[in-house]
Design a protein around this motif. Sequence first.
Motif, PDB file in Angstrom:
ATOM      1  N   VAL A   1       0.835  -1.197   0.000  1.00  0.00           N
ATOM      2  CA  VAL A   1       0.000   0.000   0.000  1.00  0.00           C
ATOM      3  C   VAL A   1       0.871   1.249   0.000  1.00  0.00           C
ATOM      4  O   VAL A   1       0.646   2.192  -0.773  1.00  0.00           O
ATOM      5  CB  VAL A   1      -0.948  -0.006   1.213  1.00  0.00           C
ATOM      6  CG1 VAL A   1      -1.670   1.327   1.339  1.00  0.00           C
ATOM      7  CG2 VAL A   1      -1.958  -1.147   1.094  1.00  0.00           C
ATOM      8  N   ALA A   2       1.889   1.271   0.863  1.00  0.00           N
ATOM      9  CA  ALA A   2       2.770   2.437   0.946  1.00  0.00           C
ATOM     10  C   ALA A   2       3.526   2.652  -0.360  1.00  0.00           C
ATOM     11  O   ALA A   2       3.692   3.790  -0.813  1.00  0.00           O
ATOM     12  CB  ALA A   2       3.740   2.273   2.115  1.00  0.00           C
TER      13      ALA A   2
ATOM     14  N   LEU B   1       2.644   1.809  -3.419  1.00  0.00           N
ATOM     15  CA  LEU B   1       1.755   2.338  -4.448  1.00  0.00           C
ATOM     16  C   LEU B   1       1.378   3.789  -4.163  1.00  0.00           C
ATOM     17  O   LEU B   1       1.232   4.599  -5.088  1.00  0.00           O
ATOM     18  CB  LEU B   1       0.510   1.466  -4.556  1.00  0.00           C
ATOM     19  CG  LEU B   1       0.745   0.143  -5.308  1.00  0.00           C
ATOM     20  CD1 LEU B   1      -0.357  -0.860  -4.997  1.00  0.00           C
ATOM     21  CD2 LEU B   1       0.829   0.387  -6.811  1.00  0.00           C
ATOM     22  N   ALA B   2       1.224   4.126  -2.883  1.00  0.00           N
ATOM     23  CA  ALA B   2       0.969   5.531  -2.535  1.00  0.00           C
ATOM     24  C   ALA B   2       2.154   6.394  -2.932  1.00  0.00           C
ATOM     25  O   ALA B   2       1.983   7.501  -3.473  1.00  0.00           O
ATOM     26  CB  ALA B   2       0.687   5.654  -1.043  1.00  0.00           C
ATOM     27  N   ASP B   3       3.362   5.891  -2.683  1.00  0.00           N
ATOM     28  CA  ASP B   3       4.562   6.627  -3.083  1.00  0.00           C
ATOM     29  C   ASP B   3       4.648   6.794  -4.596  1.00  0.00           C
ATOM     30  O   ASP B   3       5.252   7.757  -5.087  1.00  0.00           O
ATOM     31  CB  ASP B   3       5.814   5.907  -2.578  1.00  0.00           C
ATOM     32  CG  ASP B   3       5.985   6.013  -1.066  1.00  0.00           C
ATOM     33  OD1 ASP B   3       5.352   6.901  -0.463  1.00  0.00           O
ATOM     34  OD2 ASP B   3       6.742   5.189  -0.496  1.00  0.00           O
TER      35      ASP B   3
ATOM     36  N   GLY C   1       2.172   7.470  -6.389  1.00  0.00           N
ATOM     37  CA  GLY C   1       1.220   8.494  -6.786  1.00  0.00           C
ATOM     38  C   GLY C   1      -0.237   8.091  -6.743  1.00  0.00           C
ATOM     39  O   GLY C   1      -1.110   8.892  -7.122  1.00  0.00           O
ATOM     40  N   TYR C   2      -0.536   6.902  -6.258  1.00  0.00           N
ATOM     41  CA  TYR C   2      -1.916   6.435  -6.227  1.00  0.00           C
ATOM     42  C   TYR C   2      -2.582   6.750  -4.890  1.00  0.00           C
ATOM     43  O   TYR C   2      -1.948   6.683  -3.839  1.00  0.00           O
ATOM     44  CB  TYR C   2      -1.974   4.924  -6.491  1.00  0.00           C
ATOM     45  CG  TYR C   2      -1.625   4.579  -7.922  1.00  0.00           C
ATOM     46  CD1 TYR C   2      -2.594   4.644  -8.914  1.00  0.00           C
ATOM     47  CD2 TYR C   2      -0.323   4.234  -8.281  1.00  0.00           C
ATOM     48  CE1 TYR C   2      -2.273   4.372 -10.233  1.00  0.00           C
ATOM     49  CE2 TYR C   2       0.001   3.962  -9.594  1.00  0.00           C
ATOM     50  CZ  TYR C   2      -0.974   4.032 -10.570  1.00  0.00           C
ATOM     51  OH  TYR C   2      -0.662   3.768 -11.865  1.00  0.00           O
ATOM     52  N   VAL C   3      -3.872   7.097  -4.952  1.00  0.00           N
ATOM     53  CA  VAL C   3      -4.680   7.208  -3.734  1.00  0.00           C
ATOM     54  C   VAL C   3      -5.018   5.784  -3.301  1.00  0.00           C
ATOM     55  O   VAL C   3      -5.635   5.025  -4.050  1.00  0.00           O
ATOM     56  CB  VAL C   3      -5.982   7.995  -3.996  1.00  0.00           C
ATOM     57  CG1 VAL C   3      -6.864   7.990  -2.744  1.00  0.00           C
ATOM     58  CG2 VAL C   3      -5.667   9.408  -4.439  1.00  0.00           C
ATOM     59  N   MET C   4      -4.591   5.401  -2.108  1.00  0.00           N
ATOM     60  CA  MET C   4      -4.768   4.029  -1.640  1.00  0.00           C
ATOM     61  C   MET C   4      -5.715   3.994  -0.445  1.00  0.00           C
ATOM     62  O   MET C   4      -5.667   4.875   0.410  1.00  0.00           O
ATOM     63  CB  MET C   4      -3.429   3.413  -1.237  1.00  0.00           C
ATOM     64  CG  MET C   4      -2.392   3.374  -2.349  1.00  0.00           C
ATOM     65  SD  MET C   4      -2.911   2.332  -3.743  1.00  0.00           S
ATOM     66  CE  MET C   4      -2.996   0.716  -2.948  1.00  0.00           C
ATOM     67  N   ILE C   5      -6.556   2.975  -0.404  1.00  0.00           N
ATOM     68  CA  ILE C   5      -7.387   2.747   0.767  1.00  0.00           C
ATOM     69  C   ILE C   5      -7.296   1.271   1.132  1.00  0.00           C
ATOM     70  O   ILE C   5      -7.571   0.398   0.298  1.00  0.00           O
ATOM     71  CB  ILE C   5      -8.852   3.189   0.536  1.00  0.00           C
ATOM     72  CG1 ILE C   5      -9.693   2.971   1.788  1.00  0.00           C
ATOM     73  CG2 ILE C   5      -9.466   2.499  -0.665  1.00  0.00           C
ATOM     74  CD1 ILE C   5     -11.050   3.671   1.723  1.00  0.00           C
TER      75      ILE C   5
ATOM     76  N   VAL D   1     -10.333  11.840  -6.324  1.00  0.00           N
ATOM     77  CA  VAL D   1     -10.311  10.505  -6.922  1.00  0.00           C
ATOM     78  C   VAL D   1     -11.026  10.540  -8.267  1.00  0.00           C
ATOM     79  O   VAL D   1     -12.142  11.061  -8.370  1.00  0.00           O
ATOM     80  CB  VAL D   1     -10.980   9.467  -5.991  1.00  0.00           C
ATOM     81  CG1 VAL D   1     -11.176   8.138  -6.716  1.00  0.00           C
ATOM     82  CG2 VAL D   1     -10.142   9.260  -4.739  1.00  0.00           C
TER      83      VAL D   1
END
Length: 250
Positions: free
Chosen positions: A2-3, A5-7, A9-13, A49
Amino acid sequence: MVAALADAGYVMIAFDASYRGEPRWTKDPAQRVRDFSFVVDHLVTLPFVDADHIGVLGVCGGGGYSISASLTGRRIKAVASITGVNFGHLLHEAFSAYDPITTLELIAAQRTAEARGAVANVENLLPPTVDDAQGLDIDVAEATEYYKTDRGQAPNGCTQSLVSRRAGGFGWDAFTHAEVLQTQPLLMVIGDKPGAFGAYRDGMEIYRRSPSTNKQLVVAEGYSHYDLYDLPAATTIALDAAIPFFNEHL
């Protein structure tokens, strides 16, 4: 993951599945799939989003649920499954000692007993300690090492099951109608050290059955199911595939 993919540039939930709260110890695959729709409902309300560019990534059972959710959830535009497991297969096989009918009879008897006032039967799905798991199937042994140590242990972890509420999963299959419905871009990442939980076999199966014109199968050579949870060398293989995959298809 998750981290990472967030790095990128994606909004992750990352969301808690149903029954991590109350009632606990119930694993309902159909509800798990519905959970994805509720999460997407939340995402599409967020101004930052893009509702037309939502993807899912699932690990282990979550990989199977992600695929199942995408079959009828057309708001999901791309699916990445990391060592994904079809929970319906697992119940018919390792989780019922390959005897689903006998298991269902026991579940039925327990549910009747509880309806009449008996104490609930909460079964531990893994050996109590890492030492007790030595010599068992690779997935069982490594699951015990993951969930029974600081590596992955959590107060409301998924190592217990309410026996009387387990029947529904036996009639569920993550890949139902996949030959028609699984048309979104699909990434499957599996290790080549197979175990009883079936991720290697399930990954090969859905890759074969999916009619998607953008599907990719990545086999992490020398790695097992639980290596792909958090072993850096294995997760690097998964991320090196997942980030370009989402870059292209989202």
